[in-house]
Design a protein around this motif. Structure first.
Motif, mmCIF file in Angstrom:
data_model
loop_
_atom_site.group_PDB
_atom_site.id
_atom_site.type_symbol
_atom_site.label_atom_id
_atom_site.label_comp_id
_atom_site.label_asym_id
_atom_site.label_seq_id
_atom_site.Cartn_x
_atom_site.Cartn_y
_atom_site.Cartn_z
ATOM 1 N N GLN A 269 37.037 37.508 39.867
ATOM 2 C CA GLN A 269 36.999 37.522 38.400
ATOM 3 C C GLN A 269 36.149 36.379 37.854
ATOM 4 O O GLN A 269 36.145 35.273 38.397
ATOM 5 N N PRO A 297 50.760 32.282 37.816
ATOM 6 C CA PRO A 297 51.474 33.331 37.079
ATOM 7 C C PRO A 297 52.960 33.280 37.374
ATOM 8 O O PRO A 297 53.393 32.736 38.398
ATOM 9 N N THR A 301 54.163 35.173 44.053
ATOM 10 C CA THR A 301 52.717 35.113 44.287
ATOM 11 C C THR A 301 52.444 34.745 45.735
ATOM 12 O O THR A 301 53.344 34.308 46.464
ATOM 13 N N TRP A 321 42.156 36.272 40.874
ATOM 14 C CA TRP A 321 43.148 35.912 39.853
ATOM 15 C C TRP A 321 44.478 35.597 40.527
ATOM 16 O O TRP A 321 44.887 36.342 41.431
ATOM 17 N N LYS A 322 45.147 34.469 40.224
ATOM 18 C CA LYS A 322 44.827 33.552 39.179
ATOM 19 C C LYS A 322 44.446 32.210 39.785
ATOM 20 O O LYS A 322 45.195 31.662 40.613
ATOM 21 N N GLY A 340 42.829 31.746 30.701
ATOM 22 C CA GLY A 340 43.266 31.301 32.013
ATOM 23 C C GLY A 340 42.194 31.312 33.074
ATOM 24 O O GLY A 340 42.475 30.997 34.231
ATOM 25 N N GLY A 341 40.956 31.680 32.721
ATOM 26 C CA GLY A 341 39.872 31.681 33.690
ATOM 27 C C GLY A 341 39.194 30.331 33.779
ATOM 28 O O GLY A 341 39.474 29.404 33.016
ATOM 29 N N SER A 358 43.813 30.247 44.609
ATOM 30 C CA SER A 358 44.388 31.177 43.642
ATOM 31 C C SER A 358 45.815 31.517 44.030
ATOM 32 O O SER A 358 46.176 31.497 45.221
ATOM 33 N N GLU A 496 43.205 44.569 33.093
ATOM 34 C CA GLU A 496 44.419 43.873 33.503
ATOM 35 C C GLU A 496 45.510 44.138 32.478
ATOM 36 O O GLU A 496 45.271 44.069 31.265
ATOM 37 N N TRP A 504 49.404 39.040 34.713
ATOM 38 C CA TRP A 504 48.348 40.044 34.621
ATOM 39 C C TRP A 504 48.150 40.751 35.958
ATOM 40 O O TRP A 504 47.979 40.103 36.994
#
Length: 735
Positions: A269, A297, A301, A321-322, A340-341, A358, A496, A504
């Motif tokens: 991303q 997030p 994860t 992501w993320k 958030g990028g 990530s 997303e 997301w």
């Protein structure tokens, strides 16, 4: 004597009316830009009411209030608007407002920051518009037309500097201002509306020049004539721009952009966009410096570390992501977007690399179905937005496709599947007018990633499901040792969807099979052509990418092949001009749908025809002012003569002779006989003088005497024909 004042009054009323017509055009130009902002984010009825109320207030107080009081009212309107805007901002944004930040944001607006990127863009537009509208119309009521134009032009200049005004709005505003100033000049110095041909020629010239050379500020967004430097989708990704414009036909670029060392394939991303404008996407809010590890997030994860190496100049930071941590020299030059990028403030050169860690959401379909709809306010306020002009049929189609589904996850799967199954994949499509999602659903049979992703986000938002438009690259080619080679043709757009306690989650409605076919064909074509920067190691096929649709989300189960992306352009130069960043950008493909080569010549665009028509009107007005038209008509009228009876033929021959002599010498004076007129001309004893006198003699006999014979009529007509040919260069050359 009483008729003179009355005539003057009527003329002044006409000029006053012309001034208000021009001011209406000027006001409409900048107000239409701000109205579009409110249409996108909400509040267009309130905006229209504020504009009407401001004009009404100006008309009411214009006759009774002095200029100083009016300036005070204008200042008060602007101050109240600023307070309204500040109170409408989220508390988190107000906390960031420092004097330095306000100055920086103001400078940014004046140097190209789109109004649509402001968090409270709709409130800002409503807050700003009353001041210039009231002041300009107040001054016009007071007959201070030039000052009124200055007040309105400042507002127009603002929306031009922000880049939100397209060529049409800019040109209309300039023409309106010019008309008002011209009406003021007519009223003050005379001439009146009889000078309308001068104004018409001037305005037509302004339109044609601005349209042809694209010199009007702000015209890049929508030039009247084709813009040969329009950006591509990949360029918008590579350059990390804050908005994405959806274009028409595209081709794929096989150049290698970067490589990724990663134990797992993911989508890389580069940007996420929250605000849909109807014809593209905008990222709202301001970036902040990266100052250490970012939050991941919510929910379960898995950690994924990637090392990205630039193979060409790179102004992005691709990451799964993320992203939560950035390592390497670029970390000190990294900023974090409100979405958030991450993005760099510098350009990575070929060979430079960075490491990014990530936290990838790791959730099952069952968990997503049970996620519920308890969305945070920041998510609901930003990711359910749709323009007020979104059509009912788009909402109805979304309801038909996903309305019966019980959970946001099932709605997303239903819409994703619907688009995959009902739309064809094609790189050769015309750029639709109006709302992109509406056009793709109801007017287009095919499209590529930006069309699919845009339409899915719009359909989801109309169903109350927070979603956003995301750009970046698919995983690329896996060399078999954890190295992924990513090319320009892997650039891609997807969707997303937000789920509470998960964050997301990616969905991709674009069909993967046709994209894979297009990728393979483009690489093979590039290799056969011997292009540079194509071959890179020995690929081991494409690493499968987790499916987020009808299988399992984000890599929790079955996997599907990766999906190559697209590179877009509207540059008709066929790649002969290299882009500024050095990449070999793609060019449009020729085909039936995009105006490619065919058995018939390509018709000019409607805007081009309009500009050409305006140019002809201007030429006609200029010709009238210089009597060129009358002279041209007169010259044409003497070229040919239809024969009737001898007397009529001689009289017609004499009329032609008179027109010719008037063009070459002077007009016949009142009371001057034909013979005296010819004798007075400085032709001397030349052959043409003798021939002219002979025609006059025959004319006098035909007009006042016993008439002429057929032979004498032939003599008069042939004599004038000879004189016409002698005085017309092109006819003289053809003899």
């Amino acid at each position: 004597m009483s008729s003179i004042p009355g005539g003057r009054s009527r003329r002044v009323d006409g000029e006053r009316g012309l001034a208000f017509v021009g001011l209406t055009a000027l006001t409409g130009a900048y107000a239409s830009v701000l109205w579009r902002v409110t249409d996108v984010v909400g509040g267009s009825p309130e905006f229209a009411a504020v504009v009407v109320a401001s004009i009404a207030l100006a008309a009411l107080v214009g006759r009774y209030v002095g200029v100083r009081v009016a300036l005070g009212v204008t200042s008060g309107l602007l101050f109240l608007g600023l307070l309204t805007y500040l109170f409408a901002l989220p508390q988190s944004q107000v906390a960031l407002l420092t004097p330095e930040r306000v100055v920086n944001d103001t400078l940014a607006l004046l140097t190209g920051l789109s109004i649509l990127r402001l968090v409270g863009a709709g409130v800002w537009a409503i807050a700003v518009v009353p001041g210039p509208v009231f002041l300009s119309w107040y001054l016009a009521v007071r007959r201070r037309y030039v000052s009124a134009v200055v007040a309105g032009s400042l507002a127009l200049a603002l929306v031009v500097l922000t880049g939100d005004a397209d060529a049409v709005a800019t040109v209309v505003g300039v023409l309106g201002a010019t008309t008002t100033v011209a009406a003021s000049t007519f009223e003050r110095h005379g001439g009146g509306l009889a000078q309308a041909d001068v104004l018409t020629a001037l305005l037509a010239a302004m339109i044609v020049v601005s349209a042809t050379f694209s010199v009007v500020p702000g015209a890049a967004g929508s030039p009247l004539l084709p813009d040969r430097g329009a950006p591509t989708v990949e360029a918008s990704i590579v350059e990390s721009r804050d908005n994405v414009d959806i274009v028409g036909s595209i081709r794929l670029s096989p150049d290698v952009r970067f490589t990724v060392e990663s134990p797992r394939s993911e989508y890389w991303q580069t940007a996420a966009y929250d605000r849909y404008t109807g014809d593209g996407w905008v990222r709202t809010g301001n970036t902040r410096p990266y100052d250490g590890r970012l939050s991941g997030p919510p929910g379960s994860t898995r950690e994924l570390e990637q090392t990205v190496t630039a193979e060409a100049p790179l102004s992005i930071l691709p990451a799964a992501w993320k992203p939560v941590d950035v390592g390497g020299a670029v970390a000190s030059e990294t900023v974090v977007t409100p979405q958030g990028g991450i993005r760099p403030e510098t350009t990575l050169q070929a060979g430079e690399n960075y490491t990014v860690t990530s936290r990838v959401p790791n959730s099952t379909s069952e968990r997503l179905r049970a996620a519920g709809t308890d969305y945070p306010d920041r998510v609901s306020s930003s990711y359910l937005q749709l323009p007020e002009s979104t059509t009912d049929r788009v909402r109805e189609r979304a309801e038909t496709v996903a309305g019966e589904e019980e959970t946001p996850y099932d709605k997303a799967v239903a819409i994703e599947s619907y688009l995959e199954e009902n739309k064809e994949y094609s790189l050769s499509v015309p750029r639709p007018t109006g709302d992109v999602a509406d056009a793709f659903l109801f007017e287009m049979d095919a499209g590529y990633c930006t069309y699919y992703a845009t339409t899915m986000v719009v359909m989801l938002r109309s169903q109350g499901v927070p979603a956003r438009f995301v750009t970046g690259y698919t995983s690329g080619e896996d060399l078999g040792n954890g190295t992924h080679v990513v090319r320009g043709l892997h650039s891609h757009a997807w969707v997303e969807v937000y789920f509470p306690d998960t964050g997301w989650v990616r969905f991709d409605p674009t069909p993967s099979g046709p994209r894979q076919t297009a990728e393979d064909a483009r690489i093979a074509e590039a290799q056969q052509s011997g292009l540079d920067n194509i071959d890179y190691g020995e690929p081991n096929g494409t690493t499968p990418i987790p499916s987020n649709g009808t299988d399992t989300p984000n890599g929790t189960g079955a996997e599907s092949p990766s999906t190559p992306g697209e590179v877009t352009t509207t540059d008709p130069t066929n790649g002969t001009q290299p882009p500024a960043d050095g990449f070999a950008e793609a060019v449009p493909t020729a085909g039936p749908s995009d105006g490619g080569a065919g058995p018939f010549p390509t018709m000019p665009t409607r805007r081009t025809l309009v500009v050409a028509l305006i140019g002809l009107v201007g030429v006609a007005a200029g010709a009238r002012r210089t009597t060129m038209a009358e002279r041209a008509i007169g010259l044409l009228s003497v070229q040919f003569q239809r024969r009737r009876d001898p007397d009529s033929d001689v009289r017609r021959a004499y009329d032609r002779l008179g027109t010719l002599l008037e063009r070459e010498h002077r007009a016949r004076r009142p009371g001057e006989t034909p013979r005296a007129y010819v004798e007075s001309l400085p032709t001397g004893e030349s052959r043409s003088a003798a021939e002219a006198r002979r025609v006059v003699e025959l004319y006098e006999r035909a007009q006042y005497g016993d008439g002429v014979t057929e032979r004498e009529a032939d003599e008069a007509v042939s004599t004038v024909d000879r004189l016409v040919r002698a005085s017309t260069p092109i006819l003289r050359w053809l003899r």
